[in-house]
Enzyme design. Structure first.
Site, short mmCIF file in Angstrom:
data_model
loop_
_atom_site.label_atom_id
_atom_site.label_comp_id
_atom_site.label_asym_id
_atom_site.label_seq_id
_atom_site.Cartn_x
_atom_site.Cartn_y
_atom_site.Cartn_z
CG HIS A 49 20.34 -8.59 62.98
ND1 HIS A 49 19.42 -7.65 63.37
CD2 HIS A 49 19.84 -9.16 61.85
CE1 HIS A 49 18.40 -7.64 62.52
NE2 HIS A 49 18.63 -8.55 61.59
CD GLU A 153 15.73 -9.15 55.16
OE1 GLU A 153 15.79 -9.93 56.14
OE2 GLU A 153 16.66 -8.40 54.86
CB ALA A 178 13.79 -13.78 61.35
CG ASP A 179 13.70 -9.11 59.16
OD1 ASP A 179 13.21 -8.43 60.07
OD2 ASP A 179 14.92 -9.26 59.03
#
Length: 267
Positions: A49, A153, A178-179
């Site tokens: 990211h 994830e 998060a994912d």
């Protein structure tokens, strides 16, 4: 150069020792070196990211090399050519994102190993990892010093977790909160009770399989909870988030109407 390759991060995981880390997303060697002087056990240099190039990753590896903090590289994906480049610049520990199946995990393992055990391309004479050909028997000993971590994830990955854990050459599995929460239908809400239940169950399954379990928690209470569940390599913050929080806190001391750090989502 008669050098014995070692990987303290991997050795500590094998022993089940808890290692506390920090996420590096600022993309500069200067910031990476500052983090390395803080005493974290490991530093995740993010290429997924954060806008890091191979050369950026290389410079950050150089910056942290004199210190005890162990670097972990997360490339943007787990392709064979990219893994080859990241290993050649000297990464010993990789965290590969978005691994959903055992077949993907096997492909990643193969990409990190020289023939006949895998498909990693040979170029030791131009690789920092081999000190440009000066480390004797580099190819014969490097496999034992590599540490390979994969990220689970998604719901698909959870369904295949047992098969992924069975893949030889995988040293640890990292839960991507998060994912994962988005995949489960709770975007930006890793704290939802159902997501928390799945995270706990997954960490316990990973450790029961004899693998290391990892997590990134930007909230201290969540980090402590994951450690209590058995996670043994946990990142407890992200440098860019910590920096922005510190800026907000300082500004709030001098400007009315500023209330300190803004509420941020999960990573």
């Amino acid at each position: 150069m008669n050098a014995l390759l070692t990987n303290p991060f991997k050795e500590r995981l094998r022993k089940g020792e808890v290692q506390i880390g920090l996420w590096l997303s600022s993309t500069t060697a200067y910031m990476a070196e500052i983090a390395a002087t803080s005493g974290y056990d490991w530093l995740l240099i993010d290429g997924e990211h954060a806008p890091n190039t191979i050369q950026d990753l290389y410079h950050q590896l150089q910056a942290v090399a004199p210190y005890a903090s162990q670097p972990v590289i997360r490339p943007v994906e787990g392709s064979k050519p990219l893994i080859k480049q990241v290993l050649d610049i000297g990464a010993q520990t990789l965290l590969i994102p978005m691994v959903d199946t055992a077949d993907q995990a096997r492909q990643v393992v193969s990409a990190t190993r020289y023939p006949p055990y895998g498909e990693r391309g040979v170029g030791a004479s131009v690789a920092r990892a081999a000190r440009w050909g000066r480390i004797e028997n580099y190819m014969a000993q490097v496999n034992d010093s590599l540490c390979l971590l994969v990220q689970v994830e998604s719901k698909t990955a959870l369904d295949n977790l047992d098969e992924i854990l069975d893949v030889e050459g995988i040293d640890g599995v990292f839960i991507g909160p998060a994912d994962l929460s988005a995949s489960l239908g709770y975007p930006d809400n890793a704290g939802h009770p159902e997501v928390q239940r799945i995270i706990e169950t997954s960490i316990r399954r990973i450790r029961a399989a004899g693998k290391a379990a990892g997590f990134l928690a930007v909230a201290p209470d969540m980090a402590q909870q994951c450690l209590a569940w058995g996670a043994n390599f946990v990142a407890v913050g992200v440098d860019t988030m910590l920096y922005s929080d510190a800026l907000d806190q300082r500004l709030a001391m001098f400007k009315s109407g500023k209330n300190g750090p803004r509420i941020k989502g999960s990573y």
